[in-house]
Design an enzyme around this catalytic site. Structure first.
Site, PDB file in Angstrom:
ATOM      1  N   ASP A 173     -67.238  40.115  36.926  1.00 22.04           N
ATOM      2  CA  ASP A 173     -66.305  40.129  36.610  1.00 22.04           C
ATOM      3  C   ASP A 173     -66.202  39.341  35.340  1.00 22.04           C
ATOM      4  OD1 ASP A 173     -63.886  40.955  34.835  1.00 22.04           O
ATOM      5  OD2 ASP A 173     -62.621  41.240  36.981  1.00 22.04           O
ATOM      6  N   LEU A 174     -66.509  39.705  33.881  1.00 21.61           N
ATOM      7  CA  LEU A 174     -66.654  38.425  32.972  1.00 21.61           C
ATOM      8  C   LEU A 174     -65.181  37.629  32.882  1.00 21.61           C
ATOM      9  CD1 LEU A 174     -68.791  39.159  29.916  1.00 21.61           C
ATOM     10  CD2 LEU A 174     -69.009  37.812  31.338  1.00 21.61           C
TER      11      LEU A 174
ATOM     12  N   ASN B  91     -73.237  40.910  26.054  1.00 17.11           N
ATOM     13  CA  ASN B  91     -73.287  42.612  25.295  1.00 17.11           C
ATOM     14  C   ASN B  91     -71.188  42.956  26.111  1.00 17.11           C
ATOM     15  OD1 ASN B  91     -73.891  45.436  24.619  1.00 17.11           O
ATOM     16  ND2 ASN B  91     -73.231  45.954  26.570  1.00 17.11           N
TER      17      ASN B  91
ATOM     18  N   TYR C 152     -49.003  38.009  19.265  1.00 15.95           N
ATOM     19  CA  TYR C 152     -50.059  38.890  19.597  1.00 15.95           C
ATOM     20  C   TYR C 152     -50.120  39.715  18.603  1.00 15.95           C
ATOM     21  CZ  TYR C 152     -53.742  41.168  22.344  1.00 15.95           C
ATOM     22  OH  TYR C 152     -54.820  41.464  22.879  1.00 15.95           O
TER      23      TYR C 152
END
Length: 304
Positions: free
Chosen positions: A76-77, A100, A172
Site C-alpha cells: 500500500d503506497l 505504475n 484542494y
C-alpha cells in the site's frame, strides 16, 4: 558523434526482445496498464512481480494472467509502514522497476502518514519505495506519468509550498492536485537521472505517459464520473495499447536516461510509442532538487 536512439514506428508488444531471466517489479498490477504490462512481459519470458493492496485482487490477477512467471506481493503506497515492510521482505534482484500505481482525481483525503492522498500515493510512496529498493535495481526505473502534468501551475513554488501541498494544506482541487502529482513523477525521474550519473548508480531513469487510455484509475457515480466513462468508451484506447509506452521504456535497448515516451498519434492521445518531450517545467532543476529534499524530509527515506 554518438548515434541517436530512434524507436521504430509502429513498435508493439510483439517487438519486445526476449526477457527470459529478467525480473520486473510493477506497482499497481491488478488492473489497467499494470496488468497489461505484466501480461506482455511474462509472455516475453520475464518473471514479473505485481503489487496489490488486497490479497484477493492480487491472487485473482495472477490466476487471470495464468503464467507461472507472475506473482504478487502486498503493498500500500499510501502507508509508509507498508512500503518499508515490503522493501525489507522483497529480496529478489530487480532488473526493471516500473512505478505504475496511481490514483486520480480523488476527493480530499490523507494517507496514514498525513500526506494528501494523490501526492502520497503517486509520488511520495513511489519515492520512498524506489529509494529503499535502489540497490536491488540493476537496469532501469520507469515512472508512469501523464499528459495531465502539463496542467500543473506551480512555477516559482517554494519548498514550504511543496511541503504544504504534499500535506494537503490549503485549497484542494482534485484535478490540479493530480496534475501536480504527475509533474512530480517527471521531476523525480529527471533528478534521479542526474543523481545516478553523479553517483555511478548504473541505472537509467525513464518516464512515460499512456496517452488517453482506459485505465480504471477513477470510478464512481457522479455526473463527472459518468461523463468520463462515456468519453473513455468513445475516445480512449485500450489498456493494452496504453501500456505500449511502458513496455517500450522497460525493454527497448539503448534508451537514454531521462527519456520520455508517449503515443505517436494526434495530441499524443493514442498510437504507438515514440520519444517525446515533457512540459518545460518538468526540466526545472531547482524545482526538482527542492521536491527531492522535501520528499526525503516527509518520507524519512534519505537516498545514499
Amino acid at each position: 558523434m554518438s548515434s541517436v536512439t530512434i524507436i521504430p514506428r509502429g513498435w508493439q508488444a510483439t517487438d519486445i526482445p526476449d526477457q527470459t531471466g529478467k525480473n520486473f517489479l510493477i506497482t499497481g498490477g491488478t488492473s489497467g496498464l499494470g496488468k497489461a504490462t505484466a501480461m506482455e512481459l511474462a509472455r516475453a519470458g520475464a518473471h514479473v512481480t505485481i503489487t496489490a493492496r488486497s490479497a484477493t485482487k492480487g491472487a485473482a490477477t495472477v490466476a487471470e494472467i495464468a503464467s507461472d512467471r507472475v506473482d504478487y506481493k502486498l503493498l500500500d503506497l499510501a502507508d509508509l509502514s507498508s512500503v518499508r515492510h515490503f522493501t525489507k521482505e522483497f529480496t529478489t534482484p530487480i532488473d526493471v522497476l516500473i512505478l505504475n500505481a496511481g490514483v486520480m482525481g480523488t476527493p480530499f483525503s490523507l494517507t496514514k502518514d498525513g500526506f494528501e492522498m494523490q501526492m502520497g500515493t503517486n509520488h511520495l510512496g513511489h519515492f520512498a519505495l524506489t529509494g529503499l529498493l535502489r540497490e536491488k535495481v540493476s537496469e532501469r526505473i520507469v515512472a508512469v506519468s501523464s499528459q495531465m502534468h502539463r496542467a500543473a501551475r506551480i512555477s516559482g513554488i517554494t519548498s514550504d509550498e511543496l511541503r504544504n501541498r504534499s500535506r494537503g494544506i490549503g485549497a484542494y482541487n482534485p484535478w490540479s492536485t493530480y496534475a501536480f502529482s504527475k509533474l512530480a513523477n517527471l521531476l523525480f525521474i529527471h533528478e534521479l537521472e542526474r543523481r545516478q550519473m553523479r553517483n555511478n548508480w548504473n541505472l537509467e531513469a525513464v518516464a512515460v505517459h499512456p496517452g488517453y487510455a482506459d485505465t480504471n484509475l477513477v470510478a464512481g457515480a457522479t455526473v463527472q464520473d459518468r461523463a468520463g466513462a462515456l468519453a473513455n468508451a468513445i475516445f480512449a484506447q485500450s489498456a493494452e495499447r496504453g501500456a505500449l509506452p511502458t513496455l517500450c521504456a522497460a525493454t527497448y535497448p539503448g534508451l537514454y536516461g531521462a527519456s520520455y515516451i508517449g503515443p505517436d498519434g494526434f495530441l499524443e492521445m493514442r498510437g504507438f510509442p515514440k520519444l517525446t518531450r515533457a512540459a518545460a517545467i518538468a526540466y526545472d532543476q531547482r524545482l526538482a532538487k527542492d521536491l527531492w529534499s522535501v520528499s526525503e524530509e516527509l518520507t524519512g527515506v534519505v537516498w545514499g
